[in-house]
Design a protein around this motif. Structure first.
Motif, PDB file in Angstrom:
ATOM      1  N   LEU A 296     -19.730  29.856 -35.400  1.00 59.62           N
ATOM      2  CA  LEU A 296     -19.963  28.450 -35.731  1.00 59.62           C
ATOM      3  C   LEU A 296     -20.231  28.266 -37.221  1.00 59.62           C
ATOM      4  O   LEU A 296     -19.808  27.265 -37.815  1.00 59.62           O
ATOM      5  N   PHE A 297     -20.925  29.214 -37.826  1.00 59.80           N
ATOM      6  CA  PHE A 297     -21.273  29.114 -39.247  1.00 59.80           C
ATOM      7  C   PHE A 297     -20.023  29.090 -40.122  1.00 59.80           C
ATOM      8  O   PHE A 297     -19.985  28.393 -41.144  1.00 59.80           O
ATOM      9  N   TYR A 298     -19.010  29.814 -39.721  1.00 61.46           N
ATOM     10  CA  TYR A 298     -17.788  29.900 -40.528  1.00 61.46           C
ATOM     11  C   TYR A 298     -16.673  28.980 -40.022  1.00 61.46           C
ATOM     12  O   TYR A 298     -15.563  28.995 -40.574  1.00 61.46           O
ATOM     13  N   ASP A 299     -16.956  28.196 -38.998  1.00 57.44           N
ATOM     14  CA  ASP A 299     -15.933  27.332 -38.401  1.00 57.44           C
ATOM     15  C   ASP A 299     -16.047  25.904 -38.932  1.00 57.44           C
ATOM     16  O   ASP A 299     -17.121  25.293 -38.870  1.00 57.44           O
ATOM     17  N   ARG A 300     -14.950  25.379 -39.418  1.00 58.16           N
ATOM     18  CA  ARG A 300     -14.929  24.021 -39.968  1.00 58.16           C
ATOM     19  C   ARG A 300     -14.971  22.946 -38.893  1.00 58.16           C
ATOM     20  O   ARG A 300     -15.015  21.749 -39.216  1.00 58.16           O
ATOM     21  N   ILE A 301     -14.990  23.340 -37.646  1.00 60.89           N
ATOM     22  CA  ILE A 301     -15.021  22.372 -36.557  1.00 60.89           C
ATOM     23  C   ILE A 301     -16.278  21.522 -36.583  1.00 60.89           C
ATOM     24  O   ILE A 301     -16.323  20.411 -36.042  1.00 60.89           O
TER      25      ILE A 301
ATOM     26  N   ILE B   6     -14.594  21.589 -43.881  1.00 59.16           N
ATOM     27  CA  ILE B   6     -15.657  22.313 -44.557  1.00 59.16           C
ATOM     28  C   ILE B   6     -16.558  22.957 -43.501  1.00 59.16           C
ATOM     29  O   ILE B   6     -16.785  22.379 -42.430  1.00 59.16           O
ATOM     30  N   ALA B   7     -17.023  24.158 -43.785  1.00 61.39           N
ATOM     31  CA  ALA B   7     -17.928  24.871 -42.884  1.00 61.39           C
ATOM     32  C   ALA B   7     -19.271  25.086 -43.555  1.00 61.39           C
ATOM     33  O   ALA B   7     -19.415  24.878 -44.773  1.00 61.39           O
ATOM     34  N   CYS B   8     -20.261  25.519 -42.797  1.00 61.34           N
ATOM     35  CA  CYS B   8     -21.556  25.869 -43.396  1.00 61.34           C
ATOM     36  C   CYS B   8     -21.363  26.909 -44.494  1.00 61.34           C
ATOM     37  O   CYS B   8     -22.027  26.880 -45.533  1.00 61.34           O
ATOM     38  N   SER B   9     -20.441  27.843 -44.248  1.00 68.26           N
ATOM     39  CA  SER B   9     -20.210  28.941 -45.180  1.00 68.26           C
ATOM     40  C   SER B   9     -19.621  28.492 -46.508  1.00 68.26           C
ATOM     41  O   SER B   9     -19.709  29.224 -47.502  1.00 68.26           O
ATOM     42  N   THR B  10     -19.037  27.316 -46.567  1.00 68.38           N
ATOM     43  CA  THR B  10     -18.429  26.849 -47.815  1.00 68.38           C
ATOM     44  C   THR B  10     -19.473  26.716 -48.913  1.00 68.38           C
ATOM     45  O   THR B  10     -19.218  27.065 -50.068  1.00 68.38           O
ATOM     46  N   CYS B  11     -20.633  26.217 -48.570  1.00 70.54           N
ATOM     47  CA  CYS B  11     -21.695  26.034 -49.556  1.00 70.54           C
ATOM     48  C   CYS B  11     -22.783  27.105 -49.457  1.00 70.54           C
ATOM     49  O   CYS B  11     -23.699  27.112 -50.282  1.00 70.54           O
ATOM     50  N   HIS B  12     -22.676  27.987 -48.476  1.00 72.93           N
ATOM     51  CA  HIS B  12     -23.667  29.058 -48.300  1.00 72.93           C
ATOM     52  C   HIS B  12     -22.919  30.352 -47.986  1.00 72.93           C
ATOM     53  O   HIS B  12     -23.016  30.889 -46.884  1.00 72.93           O
TER      54      HIS B  12
ATOM     55  N   ALA C  96     -33.764  23.369 -36.284  1.00 72.87           N
ATOM     56  CA  ALA C  96     -33.840  21.927 -36.540  1.00 72.87           C
ATOM     57  C   ALA C  96     -33.159  21.569 -37.852  1.00 72.87           C
ATOM     58  O   ALA C  96     -32.495  20.532 -37.963  1.00 72.87           O
ATOM     59  N   GLN C  97     -33.314  22.430 -38.850  1.00 71.01           N
ATOM     60  CA  GLN C  97     -32.679  22.178 -40.139  1.00 71.01           C
ATOM     61  C   GLN C  97     -31.161  22.158 -40.030  1.00 71.01           C
ATOM     62  O   GLN C  97     -30.481  21.390 -40.720  1.00 71.01           O
ATOM     63  N   ALA C  98     -30.620  22.990 -39.159  1.00 70.02           N
ATOM     64  CA  ALA C  98     -29.170  23.186 -39.106  1.00 70.02           C
ATOM     65  C   ALA C  98     -28.394  21.936 -38.718  1.00 70.02           C
ATOM     66  O   ALA C  98     -27.201  21.825 -39.037  1.00 70.02           O
ATOM     67  N   VAL C  99     -29.017  20.977 -38.055  1.00 70.94           N
ATOM     68  CA  VAL C  99     -28.259  19.814 -37.580  1.00 70.94           C
ATOM     69  C   VAL C  99     -28.083  18.743 -38.657  1.00 70.94           C
ATOM     70  O   VAL C  99     -27.225  17.857 -38.504  1.00 70.94           O
TER      71      VAL C  99
END
Length: 583
Positions: free
Chosen positions: A181-186, A193-199, A289-292
C-alpha cells in the motif's frame, strides 16, 4: 526513573496536594479562548477541574467585569495547561493553577538547566497572578522530589538507550500488506502519487526538497517537476516532508510539524485530529491515525475538487472520502484476500475499512524504519570504539555547552514540544480560510493560542544525516547550516539566501515563494518569535556536533527490511528510485 516518577507523581500528589485550589481568572483585556479536557493531561497539579457547559461563556466573549469562577471535578489539571479549542459549549477562559511563584520558578529554571524535564514541569506555574496560595507542604513535596531525582546522574537523564521494547509490536503479515500500500498509487485521488513519492528510502524517507511537490507532479527528489497541462500543480506542499524513522515508538504522543494530531481522550477515536469527532475508531497507533490524513489532503494526494471522487468527497467533509478509498483498495487485485489473511477480524473483502488500511501502513512504517543500531547506540551499550574522537567531542557539546539536549531530549532526541527557531520563511504558507496571509504560524494554527505562533514540533534526530534539507520548511541544505542557525539564529537568518532552498522550478507558482519577505510587519513578527539563545561555540565545535549527529545513523533501517516491492496489486507504476537505474 519510573520508581521516582511513581513516587513523586502519585504519592506526593495524594499526600500533600489534596487542598489545592483552581480558579478561572478573568483578565480584563483578554477574550474567551478555547479550552478542552484533552489538553488538561495527567500533570501533578494541586486539584481537580471539570469544565462545565455554560451557555453564557463563548469563545471570543469579552471578559470585562466578569468574576473569577472556581470549579472542582474529576480531571487532573497540568500546571502548564494551555487553552485549546473544542466544539462544544464547555469553553472557558484562562486557567490559573494555584501554586508557587518566585522561588519555585527559580527551581523550574534549575530543573531545565540540569535537564530534569519531568520534575521541572512541576514548577512550571502560570505567568498570571494566582488567586490562591498553595500550602507549604506542597512546596516540600516538590522540593523533596527534586532532590530525589537529582541523585540520579545527569547522563541517565540525557543519554538514554533505545531498544525493541520501546516500540509498538506490529504484525508481520500486516507489515507486508502495508509495504504494498505504501508504494501503490491507488491511495491517491488521481492514482498518480504514492506515500513513497514524498517519503522514499533512497531520500532518507523524505523527498530531498525544502517544500515538496505533491499530487500532479512527476519524478522523484530533486528531479521532480511540477507537472504539465491539466496536471500542473496549483501549490507547493507548505512544509518539509519529514523522515519516517522510529514513528512506531511507544513514547510518541504528537505528530505533524504543528502537532495537529495527538493522543487524546477528547474524541472517541482516542486522538485529537483535524477530523475531530469524525475520525473513525480502531486505529492501532498514533502512526496509523496519521496515515489517513495525507490521503485526503488536496495538494498532497487527494487532488483538486471535480478531478476525482476522492477530492469531491473531501470537499463535502473530511471523512466522506475514506470509505471510497477503502472500497477502491479492497476490490483491486488481490488486496481483499490479503486483508482477510492479515487481519483476524476481517472475514471477507467487504469488511475492509480505511482503519485497516491505516493499520497496515503503520505496521510497515513502524517496522521498516525502526532505527536502534547506530554507532551511538553501540557506544551506549559499552562499545567505546563506536564513536570517533570528533563524535565524542560533539556528543559532549550536544549534551553540554551546546544546549542541544534541552529540546532534543530522551532516546528519540525530541521533547515533542514546540519551539520558535526564527527560520527564514518562504513558500505558500499554511493558510486558513479566516487567515489567508501567505505565512505559516505553526502550532498556533492548531491551538489558537497566540503564544504558540511560529512554533514547531522538535524533530527526532535519529538518521538525521539522511533527511536533508532541515527545518520545518527545509530552509537549510546541510547539517552544519542548521546547527549554525541554532547557535546564532539572528546572524544565520541575516546570511540566508533564497538559493539555499531546494525548490523545483515551477514558474506558474514560484511568484509567491518569497512574497512574505515583502511584508515588513510579518517579518518582524516572525523575527520576534525566537526561543533560541546564542551559544558561543567555534566552527570546530559545530563540526564535532555534526560528527555526533552522523553517529545517530542506523544500519538495518537504512538498508530496509522489506524494501521496495517489484510491483503492486493495482499494476500502477512503483517509485523504485535508484533501483530503476540498475534495472
Amino acid at each position: 526513573m519510573r520508581f521516582f516518577d511513581l513516587f513523586g507523581g502519585h504519592l506526593f500528589d495524594h499526600l500533600f496536594q489534596t487542598d489545592g485550589g483552581i480558579g478561572i481568572a478573568a483578565n480584563r483585556r483578554q477574550r474567551v479562548p478555547h479550552i478542552s479536557p484533552d489538553q488538561i493531561g495527567r500533570g501533578h497539579a494541586a486539584a481537580n477541574l471539570v469544565v462545565p457547559a455554560d451557555s453564557r461563556l463563548r469563545a471570543g466573549m469579552p471578559l470585562e467585569g466578569r468574576a473569577q469562577i472556581p470549579f472542582k471535578g474529576a480531571l487532573i489539571v497540568a500546571r502548564h495547561a494551555k487553552a485549546h479549542r473544542v466544539h462544544h459549549a464547555d469553553q472557558l477562559f484562562g486557567v490559573r493553577i494555584t501554586g508557587p511563584r518566585r522561588w519555585p520558578q527559580r527551581l523550574f529554571g534549575l530543573g531545565k538547566f540540569t535537564r530534569l524535564h519531568q520534575i521541572a514541569r512541576r514548577f512550571d506555574v502560570s505567568k498570571g497572578r494566582c488567586r490562591h496560595q498553595q500550602k507549604a507542604h506542597q512546596y516540600l513535596a516538590h522540593l523533596l522530589t527534586l532532590f530525589c531525582l537529582m541523585a540520579v546522574p545527569v547522563s541517565a537523564q540525557t543519554e538514554q538507550q533505545i531498544g525493541p521494547d520501546d516500540f509498538i509490536p506490529f504484525d508481520s503479515k500486516q507489515a507486508a500488506l502495508g509495504q504494498l500500500l505504501f508504494y501503490d498509487r491507488i491511495l491517491s485521488g488521481n492514482r498518480n502519487i504514492a506515500c513513497s513519492t514524498c517519503h522514499h528510502p533512497d531520500l532518507g524517507t523524505g523527498d530531498g526538497l525544502s517544500l515538496g511537490i505533491g499530487e500532479g507532479g512527476e519524478g522523484l527528489g530533486a528531479g521532480r517537476t511540477a507537472g504539465t497541462g491539466a496536471s500542473l500543480i496549483k501549490k507547493r506542499i507548505p512544509r518539509n516532508a519529514p523522515g519516517l524513522w522510529n514513528l512506531g515508538a511507544k513514547g510518541l504522543t504528537v505528530m505533524f510539524h504543528d502537532g495537529r494530531l495527538s493522543v487524546s481522550d477528547a474524541y472517541p477515536s482516542g486522538f485529537d485530529s483535524p477530523a475531530e469527532e469524525w475520525l473513525p475508531t480502531g486505529f492501532n497507533s498514533l502512526l496509523a491515525a496519521q496515515a489517513v490524513f495525507p490521503l485526503v489532503a488536496q495538494f498532497e494526494m487527494a487532488g483538486n475538487p471535480r478531478e476525482n471522487e476522492i477530492a469531491g468527497a473531501v470537499h463535502d467533509r473530511i471523512d466522506a472520502a475514506w470509505p471510497i478509498l477503502a472500497k477502491r483498495v479492497r476490490v483491486t487485485g488481490d488486496y481483499g484476500a490479503r486483508f482477510v489473511d492479515a487481519f483476524a477480524h476481517i472475514d471477507k473483502a467487504e469488511d475492509v475499512t480505511i482503519v485497516d488500511i491505516a493499520n497496515a501502513l503503520a505496521a510497515f512504517i513502524g517496522t521498516e524504519w525502526q532505527s536502534i543500531d547506530s554507532p551511538y547506540d553501540r557506544f551506549l551499550a559499552g562499545d567505546g570504539a563506536a564513536l570517533s574522537d570528533a563524535a565524542r567531542r560533539g556528543k559532549d557539546m550536544f549534551f553540554g555547552k551546546g544546549g542541544c539536549a534541552k529540546c532534543h531530549a530522551g532516546p528519540l532526541f525530541s521533547d515533542q514540544s514546540f519551539h520558535a527557531l526564527r527560520l527564514p520563511p518562504f513558500g505558500p504558507g499554511r493558510t486558513r480560510r479566516f487567515d489567508p496571509m501567505i505565512r505559516d504560524v505553526g502550532r498556533m494554527g492548531e491551538s489558537d493560542v497566540l503564544e504558540d505562533a511560529y512554533r514547531f514540533r522538535t524533530p527526532m534526530l535519529r538518521n538525521v544525516a539522511l533527511t536533508a534539507p532541515y527545518g520545518h520548511n527545509g530552509a537549510y541544505p546541510t547539517l552544519a547550516g542548521i546547527i549554525r542557525h541554532h547557535v546564532d539564529p539572528a546572524g544565520s537568518f541575516a546570511r540566508w539566501t533564497p538559493a539555499m532552498a531546494a525548490l523545483p522550478d515551477a514558474p506558474a507558482i514560484s511568484a509567491i515563494d518569497f512574497v512574505v519577505w515583502n511584508d515588513r510587519l510579518e517579518m518582524a513578527r516572525q523575527a520576534a518569535a525566537n526561543d533560541l539563545m546564542p551559544v558561543a561555540i567555534s566552527e570546530e565545535d559545530i563540526a564535532d556536533i555534526e560528527a555526533f549527529l552522523h553517529s545517530l545513523t542506523g544500519a538495518a533501517a537504512t538498508t530496509g527490511r522489506l524494501g521496495i516491492p517489484v510491483s503492486v496489486p493495482s499494476g500502477l507504476p512503483v517509485d523504485h528510485g535508484s533501483l530503476a537505474e540498475g534495472d
